[in-house]
Design a protein around this motif. Sequence first.
Motif: not given
Lengths: 601, 601
Positions: A543-545, B554, A495-496, B499, A69, B496-497, A492-493
């Motif tokens: 999301x508290x990251x 996380x 980060x990879x 989260x 992705x 991401x999973x 976040x979406x």
Amino acid sequence: MLYSLITQTNTQLNMTTTLNYQWAFSLIHYFSLYGVTHAVISPGSRSTPLALACEQHPNINTWIQIDERSAGFFALGLAQQKHQPVILICTSGSALANWFPAVVEANHSYTPLLLLSADRPTELQNCGANQTIDQQFLFGSHVRDFIALKHADNKLLNSPYLQHISRQAFQYAISPKPGAVHINIPFREPLLPSSQNSQTLNKTIQHLSQKIMDKSISIDPNKLLSPPICTSPLQSAVDILNSGHGFIICGLLNQQEQEGFKQAVLLLAATLNCPILIDPLSKQRFRSSYAPFTYNYDHFLRQILTDKALIDPPKWIIRFGQFPVSKALLNYLNSLESPTLLISSYGDSLDPIHKAQQIFHTLPKKFCTDILKYSITSGSQAWLEQWQMLEQASEQCIQQSLKTAPTHIFEGHIIHHLLKNIPDNSIIFSGNSMAIRDFDTFITQDSAKEKQLNFFANRGTSGIDGNISTFLGLLAHQKHYGVALLGDLTFYHDMNGLLIAKSLAASGYNATIIVVNNNGGGIFNYLPQQALNEFDKLWKTEINLDFQHTAQLYGLAYTKIDTKKQLESCLSNVFEQSGIQIIEVIIDQQMSVECHQHIYN
Amino acid sequence: MLYSLITQTNTQLNMTTTLNYQWAFSLIHYFSLYGVTHAVISPGSRSTPLALACEQHPNINTWIQIDERSAGFFALGLAQQKHQPVILICTSGSALANWFPAVVEANHSYTPLLLLSADRPTELQNCGANQTIDQQFLFGSHVRDFIALKHADNKLLNSPYLQHISRQAFQYAISPKPGAVHINIPFREPLLPSSQNSQTLNKTIQHLSQKIMDKSISIDPNKLLSPPICTSPLQSAVDILNSGHGFIICGLLNQQEQEGFKQAVLLLAATLNCPILIDPLSKQRFRSSYAPFTYNYDHFLRQILTDKALIDPPKWIIRFGQFPVSKALLNYLNSLESPTLLISSYGDSLDPIHKAQQIFHTLPKKFCTDILKYSITSGSQAWLEQWQMLEQASEQCIQQSLKTAPTHIFEGHIIHHLLKNIPDNSIIFSGNSMAIRDFDTFITQDSAKEKQLNFFANRGTSGIDGNISTFLGLLAHQKHYGVALLGDLTFYHDMNGLLIAKSLAASGYNATIIVVNNNGGGIFNYLPQQALNEFDKLWKTEINLDFQHTAQLYGLAYTKIDTKKQLESCLSNVFEQSGIQIIEVIIDQQMSVECHQHIYN
């Protein structure tokens, strides 16, 4: 050996292997002859001949990104900067399904990509084989073409087959409408001979590559381009323009559309005495102190929507390229009955409000020069001055908001200090959702006058996916400084996508990613959903990251900003540092909403 | 308001809004009547009526996952445990393209999903509107059905339309072959009334929901199931079985296929005097000390492949379910000429080696009981004993390898200590690539005899994508302990999973994710690619990530394991701790390759 191969003679093995490699290298070589120079590879086994061919080819630069992705969006950014198709390579199975979000964006942002998916051979289809799915037409109507390549075949290898295929794929990727082309490439095992020693194997591969390059043919890629044609008669457009005053809107234009456009549109506006509303993605906002250019319409049109008497309705509108970002402009245009002339160089109907009376399938510059050959009545100077007054009032109001805003940081401050300090000729990438809207507001005449900047966003489908990778792909083009401004959900979406950042930094690419962290995305605060009991769970999405850990994971420098003072000091020196950095700016969501509302009321 | 709405009267506004909500709630309500109880939602604006309806519905549990790719795989895991379709909801644009990898896996793992994508209305299609793509048939042949829902309409709302649609979608999601069904749902604005105050708005929503539930009809979901039918005559199968000795293979079976299967297949094997080769995904390996069950074929078949004289070729093979994981078994089967009877309960040809003489479209249990009604000659006891001797020898050899292996940790140790310490009734999820192969080797008769465990992997397409989310979806079913064993690339692909992990932990779900970190994935070390100069760049793919930072991001507990002693001590107490933990086990790639080769030579 842990995994034995199905028994074949050594000669058979080597024949399949050699053919697979020649097949892949020939295809890649033809693409290189058309001018393709970059390939983004996600590792896999079935794709071995393709990956190896790219790595062996002297004119192909390869990039490795494990998450397909992110690889897709990285290639997208690279292709947008290179103005040429970028190759993507992955293995069979669900791997290529991960490309889909980037393929969809490429479709709508007119970005050329060459998707080369490895596949299991036909005889392993529909029989429960491992990592085998139906890859035919996988991306449906979102690619410009799908080609099911045949299995490597000696007769076809010595025929014009691969040349024909590469020509067709390259052509549809760029013309008549750039986008992705998918070539599905089945390979039979063995993918590589297992019996040879390392030295022999590497020599064989090099020898095969050289042999194919030696047979090189000459290809003129320019012959593949079909120039856009003007499909509507101009006289009726001239009649409309001569009916009174109006204005021009410039939306997102790509490289080809921009060539010679600024001069041409300024000449047209001078003749018509009309303002030109320039969307941030039109690339016209920077170092462009031309009188008709109007930046702040998103601000003053809000007032006009509530008090129509402030300005006369226009008699016509000329709109170039994609629909603008501003929702206020959308609402204003929707409230008008004025005929619109839309210039859409791929002939697409980019008109969600259905107001275009005529669509001109032509390049923007050509439209301007062609219509100026007709007799055009000069518009009224007073009309232009009315717009300029509104523009100036808004300019002051926006500047003022930066000074009177409370001690908290809001998005306006970030953009203000960013534009003040960013090096000339940098690229800026804007995330979707709130970031692009804030850029629309705060890239004012004053803030943009001194810099030449290259502004990007994924507005084809306006997704919050793949934004980091697109930015890094844009950056990988040449060593101009890069800044991305992204909301926390957008960051976040993808980060990879940061996996490639460290190697980019090591190769001398410098960039800063600014994360505007309001813990969960602010855009829904402006929508009626905020009154619902379910708001916090379904839309606030805290999301508290703490992205400090993300920076550490990927070995990137990191700064957290809490106060206006820190912000100012950080942005005044961060761009002098080398490498790729992450700046996380903590924003109070409620305060940010109030600041925005303060500007617009 | 920052974003004004296009002028409509308040009544018109409320009518559209009310209709949108009734439309969405009715659809969700019908699904709940069929027994659907879970929805996984990725936040967005256009999907507001759907998300709100799920949240309001008393019988629907909602899960929030921002990244749609992770959401898709989470729903997949949940659906596999619930044995019922799980709803997925996202907004328009590229969002749903992110579901594609999970949809492809659902297709090949026969997992029922209901994909509800919100869309812009028809009049905003093909006109350059923001966040608008062609969502029709987006997933092509990878869904069981695509339904383009009409816009919310008062007349249709009071007709059986939505009941019909929900019935069709539910039915195709489960029968005749479970998989994903895609319903595309356009909504016109406004999505919610903007004029009401919070209290009125929330009351209205509750009132509308109640009204729809009060009109409730009764639905029998069992009426929708079409039972698999036996399509091949059994007499010819009986003749084959009576021709001499053979063996049975059990591959991956789903819940429905497993019902009553163990007893039936053991009865059949007792009659035939034959071994049963049980794939780790067959769910037969745990607490199953039945004489015919053979675990270690992946080990001893390697020897048989090089020395065919070790055992007679079988006269027949019976194979149940999906093709087994073991490559040695694949190669052995490929080397045989024996006729295979394949039992495939959805009638699919799950036969990549093309050896099935007959495919029985029936449930495994039914095949066993039906064929036992015929006169079957008992096979030879000596044949079964030959297999049992091989099995025992391999059992000792594998046990021994754990003791004699050098001081370094290798994968066998991890699985050994995992099986020893994991609580009874836990779920185990295996990543693809090396993890599943190691489980295949190290779930031996001895190691598995005392535990009842529920073993899973994404073997539909064997992707390294979405594995964390699938595991967490499996976990979310009920509060049994869960352990996932994943390679570092697989872990990276779906970080991401994680989260959702913190909120799962807070709700009392306990799990451990073990990352086997050999820095870049080991499977390619066993392939000929390792001899290439390009190996390190294209296949070794060192990612150099320290997952401690991921755990911190996380908020999950984290332990790093470097030595055998640490491994033993950690796995002996980690499963008593509550919450979700990450254990990163550092593996030396070269040493691991040597350990594996040592076992097999």
